[in-house]
Design a protein around this motif. Sequence first.
Motif, PDB file in Angstrom:
ATOM      1  N   ALA A  25       0.804  -1.231   0.000  1.00 22.66           N
ATOM      2  CA  ALA A  25       0.000   0.000   0.000  1.00 22.66           C
ATOM      3  C   ALA A  25       0.837   1.281   0.000  1.00 22.66           C
ATOM      4  O   ALA A  25       0.480   2.235  -0.715  1.00 22.66           O
ATOM      5  N   PRO A  26       1.957   1.368   0.750  1.00 25.05           N
ATOM      6  CA  PRO A  26       2.717   2.631   0.736  1.00 25.05           C
ATOM      7  C   PRO A  26       3.260   2.994  -0.639  1.00 25.05           C
ATOM      8  O   PRO A  26       3.513   4.173  -0.918  1.00 25.05           O
ATOM      9  N   LEU A  27       3.435   2.006  -1.503  1.00 27.01           N
ATOM     10  CA  LEU A  27       3.996   2.269  -2.833  1.00 27.01           C
ATOM     11  C   LEU A  27       2.916   2.331  -3.909  1.00 27.01           C
ATOM     12  O   LEU A  27       3.209   2.696  -5.048  1.00 27.01           O
ATOM     13  N   GLN A  28       1.683   1.990  -3.571  1.00 25.29           N
ATOM     14  CA  GLN A  28       0.648   1.844  -4.593  1.00 25.29           C
ATOM     15  C   GLN A  28       0.405   3.102  -5.415  1.00 25.29           C
ATOM     16  O   GLN A  28       0.224   3.016  -6.644  1.00 25.29           O
ATOM     17  N   PRO A  29       0.424   4.302  -4.824  1.00 26.46           N
ATOM     18  CA  PRO A  29       0.226   5.493  -5.669  1.00 26.46           C
ATOM     19  C   PRO A  29       1.268   5.616  -6.782  1.00 26.46           C
ATOM     20  O   PRO A  29       0.948   6.035  -7.903  1.00 26.46           O
ATOM     21  N   THR A  30       2.495   5.241  -6.492  1.00 23.16           N
ATOM     22  CA  THR A  30       3.548   5.280  -7.511  1.00 23.16           C
ATOM     23  C   THR A  30       3.246   4.286  -8.622  1.00 23.16           C
ATOM     24  O   THR A  30       3.361   4.611  -9.818  1.00 23.16           O
ATOM     25  N   LEU A  31       2.855   3.079  -8.252  1.00 20.50           N
ATOM     26  CA  LEU A  31       2.562   2.052  -9.249  1.00 20.50           C
ATOM     27  C   LEU A  31       1.343   2.422 -10.087  1.00 20.50           C
ATOM     28  O   LEU A  31       1.310   2.167 -11.301  1.00 20.50           O
ATOM     29  N   ASP A  32       0.351   3.044  -9.477  1.00 21.19           N
ATOM     30  CA  ASP A  32      -0.830   3.475 -10.229  1.00 21.19           C
ATOM     31  C   ASP A  32      -0.453   4.544 -11.249  1.00 21.19           C
ATOM     32  O   ASP A  32      -0.960   4.552 -12.381  1.00 21.19           O
ATOM     33  N   ALA A  33       0.425   5.442 -10.874  1.00 21.46           N
ATOM     34  CA  ALA A  33       0.853   6.491 -11.802  1.00 21.46           C
ATOM     35  C   ALA A  33       1.601   5.890 -12.986  1.00 21.46           C
ATOM     36  O   ALA A  33       1.409   6.320 -14.136  1.00 21.46           O
ATOM     37  N   ILE A  34       2.449   4.903 -12.724  1.00 19.67           N
ATOM     38  CA  ILE A  34       3.180   4.237 -13.813  1.00 19.67           C
ATOM     39  C   ILE A  34       2.199   3.542 -14.750  1.00 19.67           C
ATOM     40  O   ILE A  34       2.349   3.590 -15.982  1.00 19.67           O
ATOM     41  N   ALA A  35       1.177   2.920 -14.190  1.00 24.28           N
ATOM     42  CA  ALA A  35       0.182   2.224 -15.013  1.00 24.28           C
ATOM     43  C   ALA A  35      -0.569   3.187 -15.925  1.00 24.28           C
ATOM     44  O   ALA A  35      -1.092   2.777 -16.978  1.00 24.28           O
TER      45      ALA A  35
END
Length: 694
Positions: free
Chosen positions: A137-147
Amino acid sequence: MSLYKLAPLSLAVAVAASLAACGKTEGPADAAVKFDLSQVDAPGIAFSVADLDPSVAACVDLNGHVNGKWLAANPVPGDRTSWGSFEVLGERSLAIQHAIVEQVAAAQPAAGSIEAKIADIWRTGMDQAAIDAAGLAPLQPTLDAIAGLNDGAAVAEWLRGQYAVGQGPLFSFFANADFKDSENVIAYAGQGGLGLPEKGYYFDADKAPIREAYVAYIAQLLELSGVESAEAATQAQAVLDFETRLAKASLSRIELRNPALRYNPVSAAEANAITPNFDWNAFFDTLQVPAADKFSLAQPGFFAELDRMLADTPVEAWQAYLRFHAIDDAAPYLAAQFEQANFGFYSQTLRGQKEMLPRWKRVLGSVNSGMGEALGQLYVQAAFPAESKAQMQHLVDNLSAALKVRLENLDWMGDETKQRALEKWASFTPKIGYPDKWREWDGLQTGGDSYLANMQAARAFNYRYVLDKIGKPVDRTEWGMSPQTVNAYYNATKNEIVFPAAILQPPFFDPEADPALNYGGIGAVIGHEMMHGYDDSGSQFDAKGNLDSWWTADDRQLFDQRADQLVAQFDGYEAIPGKNVKGRLTLGENIGDLGGLTVAYDALQMALKENPESAGLRVDGLSQDQRFFANWATVWRRNFTDGELRVRLETDSHAPANFRAVGAPSNMPAFAAAFECKAGDPMVRGEGERIVIW
């Protein structure tokens, strides 16, 4: 240029994070917490005649004679990849740091203080249950932006934003003194983006098993992030292909030893002509640094290839690359499965480490990477005696005097070059123990909720500090290592030699020891760092720290001929069956060792003449000269795992420790005389083989 390469899991501070900003505190200020180190119990590693192996003659193998018994009795621990003098001293430093952070955390320090911020990183890092519960969860915003990226232009915009918070994955971007104007700071951009240690890992046939393991690791991390198994395997191969293309456009470690290949001043407009798909004006604007009238775009071929990849590489490959590196970079601060996967490849497979360091050591490493100098301020206040700094200054003065005499009497260098060499000698700046001014940490926001968030905040804060130097005068009070680091270094653009507090203990330095041990230990280290100013790379910088040839053509040729001999000597050392040391890669450190030990020996003789009682002193049956060389070897007491040694042979500018123990002494007649060696003994290089540079 440091004394030795820090192990991957050692707890040293990253240079970008540890460059000391000017603060208002002079010297080792009193901390808010008074520390009790009475329970710190960490053994030392001082030279002892009991360690000598009489079955191995010093004239045959100085390393085996001095270190053989210790090395046999001290294999690499399961949570390490190397073990020797540096690591043992590092353990003592860690024990002190551990006591400090535990006491800081228990003291409930005032909000906003450096102690409170250290405590936040420490507490969140030690809360394994909370980290595991948070998962990805702490990294999810970064991964969503990459997607959400949909083309090369979106990727370029994303990269700009990531670099602004210190998270850029593709190339290095940092502040440093201008190589041609050492009084002022400019920006430097350089090659990067590889997950494997060096470009050869992407092409060499013997590295194929490592590449296969790397692809499996990439797929593992992607699966852990929610990517379906077959798709993760496809993306993993795409990441390897992506990095292989970057590697092909990259320079080797040996090529990068040439400062000229690390400096290519351009304007933003000139850079944009090389990378039409990556706008450097927009990049500088996003990072909020001065307009790039001049910055160094080193390795322009690498950036040209990166630019082509923005245009011709499918966005899906970019997403796979960015997704993997985002998770890989955060893995040490995420749930256990991510941290264990990261350890499994980089430490176990690549370097042969059997088990993780205890969690407290891993988290202490995070405190160091995020707030190294802040912890160093507490370390100095708690553990560094002021008298050690004064005694070190005396040793530095003696080494400096000995070096001057040697420079003045060089028989192969002409007067014109010699005068410039002496000008450089006169401008050396020594730094001992700790910074005169401590960095301030106002503006760093930490909290008690997320380990990863605290580490990201520290990285962004430290990177902002680095970026804010661009376009300003160089601050020569800054340090590039924290006081608690067991190491030393030379900085060419400042022409400075730096010795952190933690290295000032046996076998390097002991205020109670006889002269031979201190000159063979820290004296040789002082000489080593001074000689970096005259090695194959440092010698290209002048007394003011500018990249400027101060040599006549004839003298440079004579220097290169001698350096080539040293390359050949180390090329001849077989470290692993079929794998020799790379003499060209390790040349600078080997010049440092040879010149440094020679100058330290000269300084010892000067000191003994000043004190006749010490001149004839024998301790435990050994003369001062014998103890000098024996302690030099003790410094290089070190075991490696097979994997660690293989990685270092490809990437490390330092030769393996056993060859450093014997390489310089074998060129010194004083060593042969001390141990009554004869011509033909393995430790005696003949008249035609003996190498003298400085």
